[in-house]
Design an enzyme around this catalytic site. Structure first.
Site, PDB file in Angstrom:
ATOM      1  N   ARG A  46       0.848  -1.204   0.000  1.00 38.60           N
ATOM      2  CA  ARG A  46       0.000   0.000   0.000  1.00 38.60           C
ATOM      3  C   ARG A  46       0.881   1.250   0.000  1.00 38.60           C
ATOM      4  NH1 ARG A  46      -3.168  -3.365   3.573  1.00 38.60           N
ATOM      5  NH2 ARG A  46      -2.287  -2.411   5.427  1.00 38.60           N
ATOM      6  N   LYS A 136     -12.103  14.541   5.415  1.00 38.62           N
ATOM      7  CA  LYS A 136     -13.273  14.059   4.674  1.00 38.62           C
ATOM      8  C   LYS A 136     -14.131  13.122   5.525  1.00 38.62           C
ATOM      9  CE  LYS A 136     -13.800  10.384   1.805  1.00 38.62           C
ATOM     10  NZ  LYS A 136     -13.503   9.461   0.704  1.00 38.62           N
ATOM     11  N   GLU A 177     -19.105  14.871   2.458  1.00 36.86           N
ATOM     12  CA  GLU A 177     -19.365  14.017   1.285  1.00 36.86           C
ATOM     13  C   GLU A 177     -20.639  13.189   1.452  1.00 36.86           C
ATOM     14  OE1 GLU A 177     -16.562  10.865   0.464  1.00 36.86           O
ATOM     15  OE2 GLU A 177     -17.220  10.692  -1.610  1.00 36.86           O
ATOM     16  N   LYS A 219     -18.225  17.690  -1.207  1.00 37.49           N
ATOM     17  CA  LYS A 219     -17.847  16.653  -2.168  1.00 37.49           C
ATOM     18  C   LYS A 219     -19.117  15.878  -2.490  1.00 37.49           C
ATOM     19  CE  LYS A 219     -14.865  12.655  -2.866  1.00 37.49           C
ATOM     20  NZ  LYS A 219     -13.464  12.230  -2.787  1.00 37.49           N
TER      21      LYS A 219
HETATM   22  P1  13P Z   1     -14.439   7.531  -6.209  1.00 40.06           P
HETATM   23  O1  13P Z   1     -14.004   8.699  -7.060  1.00 40.06           O
HETATM   24  O2  13P Z   1     -13.798   6.229  -6.595  1.00 40.06           O
HETATM   25  O3  13P Z   1     -15.938   7.448  -6.074  1.00 40.06           O
HETATM   26  O4  13P Z   1     -13.909   7.814  -4.745  1.00 40.06           O
HETATM   27  C1  13P Z   1     -14.040   9.079  -4.220  1.00 40.06           C
HETATM   28  C2  13P Z   1     -14.159   9.019  -2.765  1.00 40.06           C
HETATM   29  O5  13P Z   1     -13.419   9.644  -2.054  1.00 40.06           O
HETATM   30  C3  13P Z   1     -15.227   8.188  -2.184  1.00 40.06           C
HETATM   31  O6  13P Z   1     -15.347   8.466  -0.811  1.00 40.06           O
END
Ligand code: 13P
Length: 340
Positions: A46, A136, A177, A219
C-alpha cells in the site's frame, strides 16, 4: 479556530486547474482494488503504491490536495520524510479521511449511517499536528424501493454537520461528502430528487450547528442514471441536472464544490466535469476529487511490479491532466488519444 487558515486552505483546495486525489481507501477497499490486479494488500504494498502516485513527476501541477487514510498519514515517502510533509513540500495539501466507515441504520432496509464522531476532536488535533489541513467524511445514501427514508437522510445530515463543526473548531477544513450511490435502475430524474433532498437536509443541519459555509467544501456525487437503467442520461443532461440541484441547495458563499467519481468510467467522469465547469456564471469553482477515475489506469499498469512504475505514473499523470483541463471546461475527447 483559525479562520484565516481555513479560508486559505479552502481556496487552495479549489485552485484553478487543480483538483484532489482521493487516496484514502480503507484497508478493506484497498484489498478489493489490489485483488483486481493480483497484488497482496500488505502495508508495504500500500505504501509503495501510494508513493508511486505521490512521486509522479509534475503531478503537483494538477493536484491541490490528497486525501490520505490514517495508515498513509503515518508512513514515509520516497525520500524518507513523513508523507504529509512530502506532499506539503510539493505544494499539495494533505487531507485525511476521518470517518470510520458505514454501518446499517436499524429499522431501515439496510440503509447506511457513518460512524466516527466519538473522540473526533482529539483525533483532529493529532491530524493537524501531522500536517493535515482538511478532512473528509463520507455519508452514503442508497436509492431503491421506498428508500432513502427520511430517517437515513436526517441521520447522515446531522452526522455530517457535527463532524464539520468539529473540523472547523480544529482549524481543519471539512469536506462533507454525502454520496448518493449510482447502484440501481433508477432514472436520472429520481437521482436528482434524492440529491436535492439530501443536500437540503445537509445544509439545514450545517446551519443548525453553526458551521461556517465560508470554510466548507462539498464533495458530491453527480446526478447520473442508476447503473442498471438501460436509459443512461447523456453528458449534457447529467451536467444540467447536477448544476441545477447544486444551485438550488448549496450556498454561494461556499468556496467550492468537488465531485467523486462513484463508479463512472474514467472518461465519463472527465466529460461530466468538463460540461459543468464550462457553464457560465457558476457561484463556486467546480473540480474533481476522484479516487477510481484518477487511479484506475495507473493501478492496472502497475500490477505490483516496480518495473511498471514509470508507465503507471505516466497513466496517472494523464488522467490528472485531463481532469485538470476538465475543471476549466477545456477538455476535449481528442486529447484522450495522447494517453500513456
Ligand atoms: P471515487 O471517485 O472512486 O468514487 O472515490 C471518491 C471518494 O473519495 C469516495 O469516498
Amino acid at each position: 479556530m483559525d479562520k484565516a487558515l481555513l479560508s486559505k486552505t479552502a481556496a487552495a483546495m479549489v485552485a484553478k486547474g487543480k483538483g484532489i486525489l482521493a487516496a484514502d481507501e480503507s484497508s478493506g477497499t484497498c484489498e478489493k482494488r489490489f485483488q483486481s490486479v493480483n497484488v497482496a494488500s500488505t502495508e508495504e504494498n500500500r505504501r509503495a503504491y501510494r508513493n508511486l502516485l505521490f512521486s509522479t513527476p509534475g503531478i503537483e501541477q494538477y493536484l491541490s490536495g490528497v486525501i490520505l487514510f490514517d495508515e498513509t498519514a503515518r508512513q514515509k515517502a520516497v525520500d524518507g520524510t513523513p508523507i504529509p510533509d512530502y506532499l506539503a513540500k510539493k505544494g499539495i495539501i494533505p487531507g485525511i479521511k476521518v470517518d470510520k466507515g458505514i454501518i446499517d441504520l436499524p429499522f431501515t432496509n439496510a440503509e447506511k449511517v457513518t460512524e466516527g464522531l466519538d473522540g473526533l476532536g482529539k483525533r483532529l488535533e493529532e491530524y493537524f499536528k501531522l500536517g493535515c489541513r482538511f478532512a473528509k467524511w463520507r455519508a452514503v445514501i442508497t436509492i431503491g424501493e421506498g428508500i432513502p427514508t427520511h430517517a437515513c437522510i436526517y441521520a447522515n445530515a446531522h452526522m455530517l454537520a457535527r463532524y464539520a463543526a468539529a473540523c472547523q473548531a480544529a482549524s481543519i477544513v471539512p469536506m462533507i461528502e454525502p454520496e448518493v450511490l449510482l447502484d440501481g435502475n433508477h432514472s436520472a430524474e429520481r437521482s436528482e430528487e434524492v440529491h436535492e433532498a439530501t443536500l437540503r437536509a445537509t445544509y439545514a443541519a450545517i446551519a443548525a450547528y453553526n458551521v461556517s459555509v465560508e470554510h466548507l467544501i462539498l464533495k458530491t456525487s453527480m446526478v447520473v442514471s442508476g447503473k442498471d437503467n438501460p436509459r443512461q442520461a447523456g453528458v449534457d443532461e447529467v451536467a444540467e441536472r447536477t448544476v441545477r440541484v447544486l444551485k438550488r441547495t448549496v450556498p454561494a458563499a461556499q468556496p467550492g464544490v468537488v465531485f467523486l467519481s462513484g463508479g463512472q468510467s474514467d472518461e465519463a467522469a472527465t466529460a461530466h466535469l468538463n460540461a459543468m465547469a464550462a457553464m457560465k456564471n457558476l457561484p463556486w469553482p467546480l473540480t474533481f476529487s476522484y479516487s477510481r477515475a484518477l487511479q484506475n489506469p495507473a493501478l492496472k499498469t502497475w500490477r505490483g511490479q516496480a518495473a511498471n512504475l514509470a508507465a503507471a505514473q505516466k497513466a496517472f499523470h494523464h488522467r490528472a491532466q485531463m481532469n485538470g483541463l476538465a475543471a476549466q471546461g477545456k477538455w476535449e475527447q481528442e486529447l484522450e488519444k495522447q494517453a500513456a
